[in-house]
Design an enzyme around this catalytic site. Structure first.
Site, PDB file in Angstrom:
ATOM      1  N   SER A  46       0.857  -1.180   0.000  1.00 40.92           N
ATOM      2  CA  SER A  46       0.000   0.000   0.000  1.00 40.92           C
ATOM      3  C   SER A  46       0.890   1.226   0.000  1.00 40.92           C
ATOM      4  CB  SER A  46      -0.909   0.006   1.236  1.00 40.92           C
ATOM      5  OG  SER A  46      -1.788   1.121   1.187  1.00 40.92           O
ATOM      6  N   GLU A  47       0.595   2.185  -0.885  1.00 38.29           N
ATOM      7  CA  GLU A  47       1.537   3.293  -1.080  1.00 38.29           C
ATOM      8  C   GLU A  47       1.655   4.233   0.111  1.00 38.29           C
ATOM      9  OE1 GLU A  47      -1.668   5.347  -3.986  1.00 38.29           O
ATOM     10  OE2 GLU A  47      -1.105   3.264  -3.810  1.00 38.29           O
ATOM     11  N   ASN A  48       0.759   4.123   1.091  1.00 43.29           N
ATOM     12  CA  ASN A  48       0.923   4.948   2.285  1.00 43.29           C
ATOM     13  C   ASN A  48       1.992   4.393   3.221  1.00 43.29           C
ATOM     14  OD1 ASN A  48      -1.005   2.840   2.687  1.00 43.29           O
ATOM     15  ND2 ASN A  48      -1.650   3.770   4.595  1.00 43.29           N
ATOM     16  N   GLY A  49       2.580   3.228   2.873  1.00 42.44           N
ATOM     17  CA  GLY A  49       3.735   2.740   3.617  1.00 42.44           C
ATOM     18  C   GLY A  49       3.545   1.420   4.311  1.00 42.44           C
TER      19      GLY A  49
END
Length: 218
Positions: A46-49
């Site tokens: 997930s690109e939020n980390g």
């Protein structure tokens, strides 16, 4: 019958291969996490980390501090890792994601994708889509085949602001599974009970039909 959102996600999950690092976009793609086949080990990003997303939590397992890029609560798996969004985008831009699964408003027959803005409507931002489509090795789109007014969303040319050019490899809609080729949309599978003619009428872009087209198996 057309596929529902969960069935689209279940079909896309069949494209996930052992050992892949996979990014799931907002919307239908997030549901893919619930349908990863048994015996397949993949790392969902997930690109939020976050690396190592699991299925969506049951009510008794919800942790409000664990969310995906769409702000939905999620679960983590053994070995998962949480880090900054800067590191996450370094992973994306460094081409370390094997497969990206995105939603879309439009896709052109050349594989262009429009999925971040409708002019005149407010958006929170473009998110990570532009980075993902510029860097991913393989992009599969999950979407509805037509808009609410019945107009096609699989077009000769996109009419909405472009997110990325010539990047989409495969599309799974409520009506069909299609591959983007240099000659147009190649029909691979059709939803149960949906005819080739139904799909042809719903597709503005060039549709390539070769031989008998099997139904989607879920």
């Amino acid at each position: 019958m057309a596929l529902d959102k969960n069935q689209i996600a279940k079909r896309i999950a069949q494209e996930v291969k052992n050992g892949m690092y996979v990014n799931l976009g907002i919307g239908i793609p997030t549901l893919v996490a619930n349908y990863i086949p048994d015996g397949i080990e993949v790392v969902l990003q997930s690109e939020n980390g976050l690396l190592g997303m699991g299925p969506f939590p049951t009510d008794d397992k919800v942790d409000a501090d664990l969310i995906n890029a769409g702000k939905q609560t999620i679960t983590t798996l053994p070995g998962s890792s949480i880090f900054s969004s800067a590191d996450s985008f370094g992973m994306i831009r460094g081409e370390h994601v094997d497969l990206t699964i995105l939603g879309a408003m439009e896709v052109s027959e050349e594989g262009d994708i429009a999925n971040w803005k409708i002019p005149g409507k407010m958006v929170k931002g473009m998110g990570g889509a532009m980075d993902l489509v510029a860097s991913a090795k393989n992009i599969i789109v999950a979407m509805q085949h037509t808009a609410r007014d019945g107009s096609s969303k699989l077009l000769k040319e996109c009419t909405l602001p472009i997110t990325g050019l010539k990047c989409v490899k495969k599309i799974v809609t409520d009506l069909a599974v299609l591959e983007v080729t240099d000659k147009g949309f190649k029909l691979l599978e059709r939803a149960p009970g949906v005819t080739v003619e139904d799909i042809r009428k719903a597709t503005e872009g060039t549709l390539i039909v070769e031989g008998d087209i099997p139904e989607v198996q879920l």
